[in-house]
Design a protein around this motif. Structure first.
Motif, PDB file in Angstrom:
ATOM      1  N   ILE A 100      32.032  35.000  41.279  1.00  0.00           N
ATOM      2  CA  ILE A 100      32.772  36.265  41.295  1.00  0.00           C
ATOM      3  C   ILE A 100      31.993  37.245  40.441  1.00  0.00           C
ATOM      4  CG2 ILE A 100      34.867  37.481  40.615  1.00  0.00           C
ATOM      5  CD1 ILE A 100      36.461  34.970  41.099  1.00  0.00           C
ATOM      6  N   THR A 101      31.443  38.279  41.069  1.00  0.00           N
ATOM      7  CA  THR A 101      30.807  39.349  40.297  1.00  0.00           C
ATOM      8  C   THR A 101      31.877  40.374  39.949  1.00  0.00           C
ATOM      9  OG1 THR A 101      30.210  40.601  42.284  1.00  0.00           O
ATOM     10  CG2 THR A 101      28.594  39.012  41.447  1.00  0.00           C
ATOM     11  N   TYR A 102      31.804  40.897  38.754  1.00  0.00           N
ATOM     12  CA  TYR A 102      32.855  41.816  38.342  1.00  0.00           C
ATOM     13  C   TYR A 102      32.333  42.824  37.335  1.00  0.00           C
ATOM     14  CZ  TYR A 102      33.484  39.166  33.939  1.00  0.00           C
ATOM     15  OH  TYR A 102      33.317  38.563  32.718  1.00  0.00           O
ATOM     16  N   LEU A 103      33.136  43.865  37.156  1.00  0.00           N
ATOM     17  CA  LEU A 103      32.897  44.872  36.126  1.00  0.00           C
ATOM     18  C   LEU A 103      34.187  45.099  35.360  1.00  0.00           C
ATOM     19  CD1 LEU A 103      30.806  47.632  37.987  1.00  0.00           C
ATOM     20  CD2 LEU A 103      30.000  46.066  36.205  1.00  0.00           C
ATOM     21  N   ARG A 104      34.043  45.245  34.077  1.00  0.00           N
ATOM     22  CA  ARG A 104      35.147  45.643  33.215  1.00  0.00           C
ATOM     23  C   ARG A 104      34.537  46.229  31.954  1.00  0.00           C
ATOM     24  NH1 ARG A 104      37.440  41.121  29.221  1.00  0.00           N
ATOM     25  NH2 ARG A 104      37.157  42.969  27.899  1.00  0.00           N
ATOM     26  N   ILE A 136      34.159  28.173  39.605  1.00  0.00           N
ATOM     27  CA  ILE A 136      33.996  29.621  39.749  1.00  0.00           C
ATOM     28  C   ILE A 136      33.058  30.121  38.664  1.00  0.00           C
ATOM     29  CG2 ILE A 136      35.157  31.865  39.633  1.00  0.00           C
ATOM     30  CD1 ILE A 136      37.665  30.531  40.729  1.00  0.00           C
ATOM     31  N   GLU A 137      31.984  30.749  39.066  1.00  0.00           N
ATOM     32  CA  GLU A 137      31.055  31.356  38.116  1.00  0.00           C
ATOM     33  C   GLU A 137      31.404  32.834  37.960  1.00  0.00           C
ATOM     34  OE1 GLU A 137      26.855  30.202  38.057  1.00  0.00           O
ATOM     35  OE2 GLU A 137      27.224  29.114  39.929  1.00  0.00           O
ATOM     36  N   LEU A 138      31.621  33.259  36.735  1.00  0.00           N
ATOM     37  CA  LEU A 138      31.960  34.649  36.436  1.00  0.00           C
ATOM     38  C   LEU A 138      30.691  35.372  35.999  1.00  0.00           C
ATOM     39  CD1 LEU A 138      35.239  34.075  34.387  1.00  0.00           C
ATOM     40  CD2 LEU A 138      35.002  34.445  36.852  1.00  0.00           C
ATOM     41  N   LYS A 139      30.379  36.462  36.683  1.00  0.00           N
ATOM     42  CA  LYS A 139      29.124  37.168  36.415  1.00  0.00           C
ATOM     43  C   LYS A 139      29.357  38.664  36.379  1.00  0.00           C
ATOM     44  CE  LYS A 139      24.599  37.592  36.001  1.00  0.00           C
ATOM     45  NZ  LYS A 139      23.896  37.153  34.769  1.00  0.00           N
ATOM     46  N   ASN A 140      29.094  39.285  35.212  1.00  0.00           N
ATOM     47  CA  ASN A 140      29.147  40.747  35.126  1.00  0.00           C
ATOM     48  C   ASN A 140      28.014  41.344  35.963  1.00  0.00           C
ATOM     49  OD1 ASN A 140      31.033  41.803  32.665  1.00  0.00           O
ATOM     50  ND2 ASN A 140      30.281  39.745  32.256  1.00  0.00           N
ATOM     51  N   GLN A 141      28.344  42.341  36.795  1.00  0.00           N
ATOM     52  CA  GLN A 141      27.277  43.017  37.535  1.00  0.00           C
ATOM     53  C   GLN A 141      26.374  43.777  36.573  1.00  0.00           C
ATOM     54  OE1 GLN A 141      27.964  44.328  41.480  1.00  0.00           O
ATOM     55  NE2 GLN A 141      27.182  46.381  41.074  1.00  0.00           N
ATOM     56  N   TRP A 142      26.973  44.385  35.585  1.00  0.00           N
ATOM     57  CA  TRP A 142      26.271  44.943  34.436  1.00  0.00           C
ATOM     58  C   TRP A 142      27.264  45.053  33.298  1.00  0.00           C
ATOM     59  CZ3 TRP A 142      29.031  49.388  33.857  1.00  0.00           C
ATOM     60  CH2 TRP A 142      29.404  50.121  34.999  1.00  0.00           C
ATOM     61  N   VAL A 143      26.767  45.199  32.103  1.00  0.00           N
ATOM     62  CA  VAL A 143      27.622  45.235  30.916  1.00  0.00           C
ATOM     63  C   VAL A 143      27.487  46.588  30.237  1.00  0.00           C
ATOM     64  CG1 VAL A 143      28.041  44.258  28.638  1.00  0.00           C
ATOM     65  CG2 VAL A 143      27.486  42.747  30.554  1.00  0.00           C
ATOM     66  N   SER A 159      25.910  52.874  45.145  1.00  0.00           N
ATOM     67  CA  SER A 159      25.387  51.559  44.772  1.00  0.00           C
ATOM     68  C   SER A 159      26.371  50.473  45.183  1.00  0.00           C
ATOM     69  CB  SER A 159      25.157  51.496  43.265  1.00  0.00           C
ATOM     70  OG  SER A 159      24.184  52.435  42.867  1.00  0.00           O
ATOM     71  N   GLU A 160      25.858  49.276  45.320  1.00  0.00           N
ATOM     72  CA  GLU A 160      26.698  48.150  45.684  1.00  0.00           C
ATOM     73  C   GLU A 160      27.728  47.890  44.591  1.00  0.00           C
ATOM     74  OE1 GLU A 160      26.315  43.362  46.761  1.00  0.00           O
ATOM     75  OE2 GLU A 160      24.531  44.599  46.464  1.00  0.00           O
ATOM     76  N   MET A 161      28.971  47.736  44.993  1.00  0.00           N
ATOM     77  CA  MET A 161      30.043  47.448  44.061  1.00  0.00           C
ATOM     78  C   MET A 161      30.177  45.935  43.879  1.00  0.00           C
ATOM     79  SD  MET A 161      31.647  50.233  42.878  1.00  0.00           S
ATOM     80  CE  MET A 161      30.017  50.945  42.653  1.00  0.00           C
ATOM     81  N   PRO A 162      30.685  45.486  42.726  1.00  0.00           N
ATOM     82  CA  PRO A 162      30.912  44.055  42.518  1.00  0.00           C
ATOM     83  C   PRO A 162      32.111  43.576  43.328  1.00  0.00           C
ATOM     84  CG  PRO A 162      31.830  45.280  40.715  1.00  0.00           C
ATOM     85  CD  PRO A 162      31.124  46.290  41.576  1.00  0.00           C
ATOM     86  N   ASP A 163      32.375  42.279  43.278  1.00  0.00           N
ATOM     87  CA  ASP A 163      33.543  41.737  43.972  1.00  0.00           C
ATOM     88  C   ASP A 163      34.836  42.291  43.392  1.00  0.00           C
ATOM     89  OD1 ASP A 163      31.936  40.048  45.555  1.00  0.00           O
ATOM     90  OD2 ASP A 163      31.926  38.494  44.014  1.00  0.00           O
ATOM     91  N   ILE A 164      34.869  42.402  42.072  1.00  0.00           N
ATOM     92  CA  ILE A 164      36.088  42.806  41.361  1.00  0.00           C
ATOM     93  C   ILE A 164      35.752  43.899  40.349  1.00  0.00           C
ATOM     94  CG2 ILE A 164      37.897  42.058  39.746  1.00  0.00           C
ATOM     95  CD1 ILE A 164      38.280  40.750  42.404  1.00  0.00           C
ATOM     96  N   ILE A 165      36.587  44.921  40.295  1.00  0.00           N
ATOM     97  CA  ILE A 165      36.553  45.866  39.180  1.00  0.00           C
ATOM     98  C   ILE A 165      37.896  45.772  38.479  1.00  0.00           C
ATOM     99  CG2 ILE A 165      36.495  48.272  38.463  1.00  0.00           C
ATOM    100  CD1 ILE A 165      34.467  48.846  40.580  1.00  0.00           C
ATOM    101  N   SER A 166      37.846  45.468  37.194  1.00  0.00           N
ATOM    102  CA  SER A 166      39.041  45.381  36.367  1.00  0.00           C
ATOM    103  C   SER A 166      38.950  46.498  35.337  1.00  0.00           C
ATOM    104  CB  SER A 166      39.098  44.013  35.689  1.00  0.00           C
ATOM    105  OG  SER A 166      40.281  43.867  34.948  1.00  0.00           O
ATOM    106  N   TYR A 167      39.974  47.358  35.316  1.00  0.00           N
ATOM    107  CA  TYR A 167      39.828  48.566  34.502  1.00  0.00           C
ATOM    108  C   TYR A 167      41.153  48.976  33.884  1.00  0.00           C
ATOM    109  CZ  TYR A 167      38.631  53.321  33.113  1.00  0.00           C
ATOM    110  OH  TYR A 167      38.421  54.463  32.378  1.00  0.00           O
ATOM    111  N   ASP A 204      33.893  43.879  50.725  1.00  0.00           N
ATOM    112  CA  ASP A 204      32.838  42.959  51.135  1.00  0.00           C
ATOM    113  C   ASP A 204      32.843  41.654  50.345  1.00  0.00           C
ATOM    114  OD1 ASP A 204      31.886  44.853  52.982  1.00  0.00           O
ATOM    115  OD2 ASP A 204      30.647  45.831  51.449  1.00  0.00           O
ATOM    116  N   MET A 205      33.846  41.411  49.525  1.00  0.00           N
ATOM    117  CA  MET A 205      33.899  40.160  48.772  1.00  0.00           C
ATOM    118  C   MET A 205      34.039  38.992  49.730  1.00  0.00           C
ATOM    119  SD  MET A 205      36.464  39.028  45.663  1.00  0.00           S
ATOM    120  CE  MET A 205      36.190  37.504  44.769  1.00  0.00           C
ATOM    121  N   LYS A 206      33.163  37.998  49.599  1.00  0.00           N
ATOM    122  CA  LYS A 206      33.151  36.881  50.543  1.00  0.00           C
ATOM    123  C   LYS A 206      34.308  35.927  50.312  1.00  0.00           C
ATOM    124  CE  LYS A 206      28.120  36.963  51.174  1.00  0.00           C
ATOM    125  NZ  LYS A 206      26.852  36.219  50.989  1.00  0.00           N
TER     126      LYS A 206
END
Length: 575
Positions: A71-75, A104-111, A131-139, A389-391
């Protein structure tokens, strides 16, 4: 302080006192407490049909993805998040747990840090450049950012997925207040999933110097008239006994606004049947802007009277919420109104400034017609958006379901009975578990989760505090943890909050600014603040309120009212 900052502050303060326990299990609408970690056949079938990262099939084997899914994500990462040496946002005890337990591997798209709008700036640049968005944005933060994300069209109908995959525990928590969905709805679809927070967390009580109360023999003030007697003594009868006229009754700060998160005076308006600077639900089912109601005029008359009598500081209009609270902690004012958690901060300074000082929580007093009113606290504090587009969108629900089923309210003897990770938020000392920061180092791994706090059931925290305040025994791990970490003064305040829960005025408009708001809100807001300030200070007659209301309505207020009610009907269905 604006609404989002208010929520962040109250959440951070509570998290400093309450580091919760337990975590995660199950997926789908099934109750995972019955299923354990073993998924149902339908869940296996659904997940097997979804393509996982790296082209492999994401298949649940004994409650764990094999091969693992990412799961790629941003927060935003706030300064309150503390890591052990060698750990960071991607490599930490919680990320390791998610991979080992759930596959489940948790991966920040960027920090990016949450300070100085760094996260928001980078996110907006990503949107602008497509730009490509991550699977999840938590804000949690600037609501305009949320609307920009929703309107980008890059995120799917998360409500539909929630109905399909969320566990019974999570659904029940969300159903405590279905209006939490309203801010994130678009054309009838629930694009964002609200991040739940504890109910009533910022609802105010009245904090009064108890040693001053005892000096004059006062009982709890049940009405504004009785409160005025107390303020008179606190202002003119030398309550601190220093022989000087250097104290006053009530500390409020309305530099930012009059109905705010601490040191506020919204409850004065509540005593006259309204709440200013927010949209309130009326008896006929429509929304009304509280600042233009007749009750606001009566409240302003009361505040004007108190200012003229010296019950309020002449600097109140220059004080923000924190500065006004400092007047109370410094012993200059005898009363301040704010949340139940104020003994954690800033009221600990009362004793630092005067070892003999005492303070106590009291209920909000009633107005001349017996009305009691206070502003309410939303049951949510942020949002989760899921990329179209999250798989494996169901993987996020697997993760969050586990948090709700096992972390939000853990069972005795469970994996997370004492905390999320031994050696981080809890340790064993002399054979006993403790969450004392002196032993743990102050690490809080729930802050490493995608949704900031792991999982919170809105009603659980305050109802537990009220239960403990009544003298009932703490039996569950959640209850025991609160009892060991919360002072008696906070328990008593929580009991008052719950006793007056029917007096809440909730902010009912939580949507994006309407078209007319975008054009006129700055002008209307300035007009409102100027008028209210002038009246309170006695520089304008009370009847200038009527002129303000007429001008507010003709300068876009009537149109805004129409737009707000159209929004409300669209999200609530007229309920």
């Amino acid at each position: 302080m604006n609404r989002s900052k208010k929520r962040i502050m109250s959440s951070l303060l509570l998290a400093g006192v309450l580091t919760l326990s337990t975590i995660l299990s199950g997926c789908g609408g099934n109750n995972s407490s019955n299923n354990g970690n073993k998924p149902s056949n339908s869940s296996n079938t659904e997940n097997a049909s979804n393509a996982a990262n790296n082209g492999a099939e994401a298949v649940l084997q004994d409650g764990k993805y094999d091969p693992p899914v990412t799961i790629t994500y941003l927060r935003p990462w706030g300064p309150d998040v503390k890591f052990k040496s060698g750990e960071d946002q991607d490599n930490n005890v919680h990320a390791a747990w998610a991979k080992e337990k759930l596959g489940i591997e948790l991966k920040n798209q960027w920090v990016s840090p949450s300070t100085n709008n760094a996260f928001e700036t980078k996110l907006r640049l990503s949107l602008a450049s497509n730009s490509e968005m991550p699977d999840i944005i938590s804000y949690r933060g600037d609501f305009n950012i949320v609307r920009e994300l929703i309107e980008s069209g890059k995120f799917l109908d998360a409500g539909e997925l929630f109905d399909k995959y969320a566990s019974d525990v999570w659904k029940a928590a969300m159903n405590e207040d279905p209006s939490v969905w309203y801010p994130y709805m678009e054309d009838g679809k629930r694009i964002g999933i609200p991040i739940l927070d504890y109910a009533y967390n910022g609802d105010p009580v009245m904090w009064i110097r108890e040693d001053w109360m005892q000096k004059f023999g006062f009982d709890a003030p049940e009405t504004l008239d009785e409160l005025e007697e107390i303020m008179e003594a606190f202002t003119n009868q030398d309550p601190d006994g220093n022989g000087k006229k250097d104290t006053y009754g009530l500390s409020i700060g309305f530099k930012n606004w009059i109905n705010t998160w601490m040191s506020d005076a919204g409850w004065v308006f509540g005593a006259f049947g309204t709440m200013p600077n927010q949209w309130n639900l009326t008896e006929d089912g429509t929304l009304e802007y509280g600042s233009v109601s007749e009750g606001s005029k009566q409240a302003l008359a009361k505040l004007q009277s108190w200012m003229s009598k010296g019950y309020l500081s002449e600097e109140a209009g220059l004080y923000d919420e924190t500065k006004a609270a400092e007047e109370f902690t410094a012993g200059k004012a005898g009363i301040v109104v704010g949340p139940h958690w104020m003994p954690s901060w800033p009221l600990e300074d009362v004793k630092k400034n005067n070892a003999d000082a005492q303070y106590k929580a009291y209920p909000i007093p009633a107005g001349p017609d017996g009305k009691v009113g206070r502003h309410g606290t939303a049951n949510s504090n942020g949002v989760v958006l899921i990329n179209k587009d999250m798989k494996n969108p169901e993987a996020f629900f697997k993760y969050q379901n586990y948090l709700f089923d096992h972390f939000a309210n853990p069972e005795a003897g469970s994996e997370f009975e004492f905390g999320l990770a031994e050696g981080y938020d809890w340790v064993m000392v002399d054979g006993q578990p403790t969450t004392d920061a002196a032993h743990t180092g102050g690490f809080a791994p729930e802050k490493y989760t995608i949704t900031f706090d792991g999982a919170r059931i809105p009603s659980l925290n305050m109802s537990t505090l009220a239960k403990l305040a009544s003298g009932e025994e703490a039996t569950t791990p959640f209850e025991k943890k609160l009892k060991s970490s919360v002072p008696q003064s906070m328990l008593e305040a929580a009991e008052i909050v719950m006793a007056q829960k029917d007096s809440v005025y909730q902010q009912m408009f939580t949507g994006a600014p309407t078209a007319t708001m975008q054009m006129n809100n700055d002008i209307l807001g300035k007009m409102e603040k100027d008028t209210f300030s002038q009246i309170i200070y006695g520089k304008a007659p009370l009847d200038s309120f009527d002129t303000f209301v007429e001008k507010w309505k003709s300068s876009g207020g009537d149109q805004i009212t129409k737009e707000v009610n159209e929004w409300y009907q669209s999200v609530s269905g007229g309920q």
